[in-house]
Scaffold this motif. Structure first.
Motif, short mmCIF file in Angstrom:
data_model
loop_
_atom_site.label_atom_id
_atom_site.label_comp_id
_atom_site.label_asym_id
_atom_site.label_seq_id
_atom_site.Cartn_x
_atom_site.Cartn_y
_atom_site.Cartn_z
N GLY A 210 0.75 -1.25 0.00
CA GLY A 210 0.00 0.00 0.00
C GLY A 210 0.78 1.30 0.00
O GLY A 210 0.19 2.37 -0.01
N HIS A 211 2.11 1.24 0.04
CA HIS A 211 2.88 2.48 0.14
C HIS A 211 3.98 2.55 -0.91
O HIS A 211 4.95 3.31 -0.77
CB HIS A 211 3.44 2.64 1.55
CG HIS A 211 2.38 2.84 2.59
ND1 HIS A 211 1.55 1.81 3.00
CD2 HIS A 211 1.98 3.94 3.27
CE1 HIS A 211 0.69 2.28 3.89
NE2 HIS A 211 0.94 3.57 4.08
N SER A 212 3.85 1.76 -1.99
CA SER A 212 4.77 1.83 -3.13
C SER A 212 6.23 1.64 -2.74
O SER A 212 7.12 2.24 -3.33
CB SER A 212 4.60 3.16 -3.88
OG SER A 212 3.24 3.36 -4.17
N ASP A 213 6.46 0.81 -1.72
CA ASP A 213 7.85 0.65 -1.27
C ASP A 213 8.27 -0.81 -1.05
O ASP A 213 9.37 -1.07 -0.57
CB ASP A 213 8.09 1.46 0.01
CG ASP A 213 7.09 1.14 1.12
OD1 ASP A 213 6.19 0.29 0.91
OD2 ASP A 213 7.19 1.75 2.21
N VAL A 214 7.39 -1.76 -1.38
CA VAL A 214 7.74 -3.17 -1.20
C VAL A 214 7.23 -3.97 -2.40
O VAL A 214 6.14 -3.71 -2.89
CB VAL A 214 7.07 -3.76 0.08
CG1 VAL A 214 7.37 -5.26 0.21
CG2 VAL A 214 7.54 -3.04 1.33
N MET A 215 8.04 -4.92 -2.86
CA MET A 215 7.59 -5.89 -3.88
C MET A 215 7.24 -7.19 -3.16
O MET A 215 8.05 -7.68 -2.36
CB MET A 215 8.71 -6.19 -4.88
CG MET A 215 9.20 -5.02 -5.71
SD MET A 215 7.99 -4.27 -6.79
CE MET A 215 7.43 -5.65 -7.78
N MET A 216 6.06 -7.72 -3.44
CA MET A 216 5.72 -9.02 -2.84
C MET A 216 4.54 -9.67 -3.56
O MET A 216 3.65 -8.98 -4.06
CB MET A 216 5.39 -8.88 -1.36
CG MET A 216 5.43 -10.23 -0.65
SD MET A 216 5.01 -10.16 1.07
CE MET A 216 6.40 -9.26 1.73
N GLY A 217 4.57 -10.98 -3.62
CA GLY A 217 3.45 -11.73 -4.16
C GLY A 217 2.93 -12.70 -3.12
O GLY A 217 3.68 -13.12 -2.23
N SER A 241 12.08 -11.65 2.48
CA SER A 241 12.75 -11.00 3.61
C SER A 241 11.78 -10.71 4.77
O SER A 241 10.65 -10.26 4.54
CB SER A 241 13.39 -9.68 3.14
OG SER A 241 13.15 -8.65 4.06
N PRO A 242 12.22 -10.95 6.01
CA PRO A 242 11.34 -10.69 7.15
C PRO A 242 10.97 -9.21 7.28
O PRO A 242 9.89 -8.88 7.77
CB PRO A 242 12.15 -11.16 8.36
CG PRO A 242 13.56 -11.21 7.89
CD PRO A 242 13.51 -11.50 6.42
N ASP A 243 11.85 -8.32 6.83
CA ASP A 243 11.52 -6.89 6.90
C ASP A 243 10.35 -6.58 5.97
O ASP A 243 9.45 -5.82 6.31
CB ASP A 243 12.74 -6.05 6.49
CG ASP A 243 13.91 -6.29 7.42
OD1 ASP A 243 14.01 -5.60 8.44
OD2 ASP A 243 14.70 -7.22 7.14
N ASP A 244 10.39 -7.19 4.77
CA ASP A 244 9.28 -6.98 3.84
C ASP A 244 7.99 -7.59 4.40
O ASP A 244 6.91 -7.03 4.22
CB ASP A 244 9.61 -7.57 2.47
CG ASP A 244 10.67 -6.76 1.74
OD1 ASP A 244 10.97 -5.62 2.20
OD2 ASP A 244 11.21 -7.24 0.72
N CYS A 245 8.11 -8.75 5.04
CA CYS A 245 6.92 -9.37 5.64
C CYS A 245 6.34 -8.47 6.72
O CYS A 245 5.13 -8.30 6.83
CB CYS A 245 7.26 -10.74 6.24
SG CYS A 245 7.71 -11.95 4.98
N TYR A 246 7.22 -7.91 7.54
CA TYR A 246 6.76 -7.01 8.61
C TYR A 246 6.02 -5.82 8.00
O TYR A 246 4.94 -5.44 8.46
CB TYR A 246 7.98 -6.52 9.42
CG TYR A 246 7.59 -5.60 10.55
CD1 TYR A 246 7.35 -6.11 11.83
CD2 TYR A 246 7.42 -4.24 10.33
CE1 TYR A 246 6.96 -5.28 12.86
CE2 TYR A 246 7.02 -3.40 11.35
CZ TYR A 246 6.80 -3.92 12.61
OH TYR A 246 6.40 -3.09 13.63
#
Ligand SMILES: *Cc1c(COP(=O)(O)O)cnc(C)c1O
Length: 392
Positions: A210-217, A241-246
């Motif tokens: 939601g903030h245009s700062d993480v890639m994830m599927g 990455s756990p940071d991206d999950c957080y």
């Protein structure tokens, strides 16, 4: 319970002693065991499909918390994470097909899916058919060896609605699984697994983060369908990455309230555009005038911030200039963040009858809707004014 409540309470940190509200970021490759017996026991249980914190690539408490929350959101049993939405789509193909199998892909699927099909799956002996976004068209392409149907609702860029339960019934009758790309609804406004699908896929890059700062599927499945993709993730060492999950889990907390604003503003702008004589069509499933509106009304509980419109002729030749004339709308790929975006798109990558037409796709962000309308009105003013004197 409503999604707003469930997303606030899903996968919260637990414990009786004072603790932070959120589950911590756990960074890990090696996970230490107290003794060999315990380690062997964990490895044995992993082979039965149990999800255990046993090695960084097998998931961390951070990724598992996000997976749990995604299962609640999509009303599924198992969730799997990928470094991007496209990677999630590729993983679904890879997990659920073997050489000699057939896959049916909807024409309105996220366009890069065609590259996956042409460059990787066809050359490896997977038969691929594309079908127009209609129930009968799916029935026509089904073969005895069809294993997987990939649909998207509403379709990328054209916003075509489909009858997901009807397509699920066709897939089931042929012994195939139905996977639905559910990125547009964010899992809030549509629950594919509750409508007969086996697999729901999202580019979490979009609304979830939601903030245009993480890639994830993300892939969420029913219990009966999870095993091939569970094995794929461990066999290929796919992890996030756990940071991206957080960050993604933090995005989920506010997902519903953000979407309510995206929805309200996008609908207001869509209705405003629809009344203008310099607009030919507005492609938005929640508009009564839209062809698939009844399906949307039957199966969806709301609409998100992404839709498209066509400028009326002869202005439609100036879609690029129109987008350039906007000042509050960013120009760039992706969507689902807090900020508004605009992009002229040709529907040419599909086999739809509208293939030559250019649409302007808008993502309506969290700015004040009146400021956005004023910006769009001034872009109409710019190209309208130039249109009188300038050559096109
Ligand atoms: C953006 C998008 C994807 C791909 O997501 P990425 O995270 O950008 O790879 C997949 N499906 C749909 C419908 C999308 O809009």
């Amino acid at each position: 319970m409503d999604d707003a409540t469930r997303m606030v309470h899903a996968a919260k940190a637990k414990g009786n002693s004072p603790h932070a509200v959120n589950p911590p970021v756990v960074r890990a490759s090696t996970v230490l065991f107290p003794d060999i017996t315990t380690m062997r026991d964990y490895r044995q249980r992993r082979t039965t499909g149990e999800r255990l914190f046993s090695y960084g690539a097998r998931g961390t408490p951070s990724s598992m918390a996000l997976e749990d929350a995604l299962c609640e959101l999509e009303q599924g049993d198992r969730a799997f994470l990928y470094p991007s939405g496209l990677a999630a789509l590729g993983a679904v193909f890879l997990a659920y097909t073997r050489p000699g199998d057939h896959v049916a892909i909807i024409d309105t699927a996220y366009p890069p899916v065609r590259r996956l099909a042409e460059n990787y799956f066809k050359p490896r002996g997977v038969e691929v058919s594309f079908f127009p976004p209609e129930t009968e068209a799916l029935r026509d392409v089904m073969r005895p060896n069809t294993r997987l149907v990939l649909a998207e609702c509403p379709g990328s860029n054209s916003f075509d609605m489909i009858d997901v339960p009807a397509m699920a019934a066709i897939a089931r009758k042929h012994g195939a699984l139905l996977a639905v790309d559910n990125t547009w609804s964010a899992g809030v406004f549509f629950k594919p697994l509750q409508h007969g699908a086996d697999i729901s896929i999202q580019a979490a890059t979009k609304y979830i983060c939601g903030h245009s700062d993480v890639m994830m599927g993300a892939v969420v499945t029913r219990e009966a369908a999870y095993r091939p993709i569970f094995d794929l993730n461990s066999d290929f060492g796919i992890c996030v990455s756990p940071d991206d999950c957080y960050t993604a889990l933090r995005g989920l907390r506010s997902l519903k309230s953000r979407l309510e604003t995206h929805e309200r503003s996008a609908l207001k702008i869509a209705r405003w555009l629809e009344q203008r004589s310099d607009v030919a069509t507005v492609l938005h499933p929640a508009l009564e005038s839209f062809a698939g509106h009844e399906l949307w009304q039957r199966d969806f509980t709301g609409s998100s911030g992404l839709f498209a419109f066509r400028l009326a002729a002869p202005l439609n030749k100036r879609s690029d200039e129109f987008v350039d004339a906007l000042s509050l709308f960013g120009i760039g790929a992706s969507w689902g963040g807090y900020e508004s975006l605009a992009l002229p798109l040709s529907l040419g990558s599909t086999t739809l009858s509208t293939a030559d037409e250019v649409v302007i796709r808008l993502h309506i962000g969290l700015e004040s809707v009146d400021d956005l309308i004023q910006d769009i009105a001034s872009a109409f003013g710019t190209i309208g004014r130039d249109g009188v004197t300038g050559a096109t």
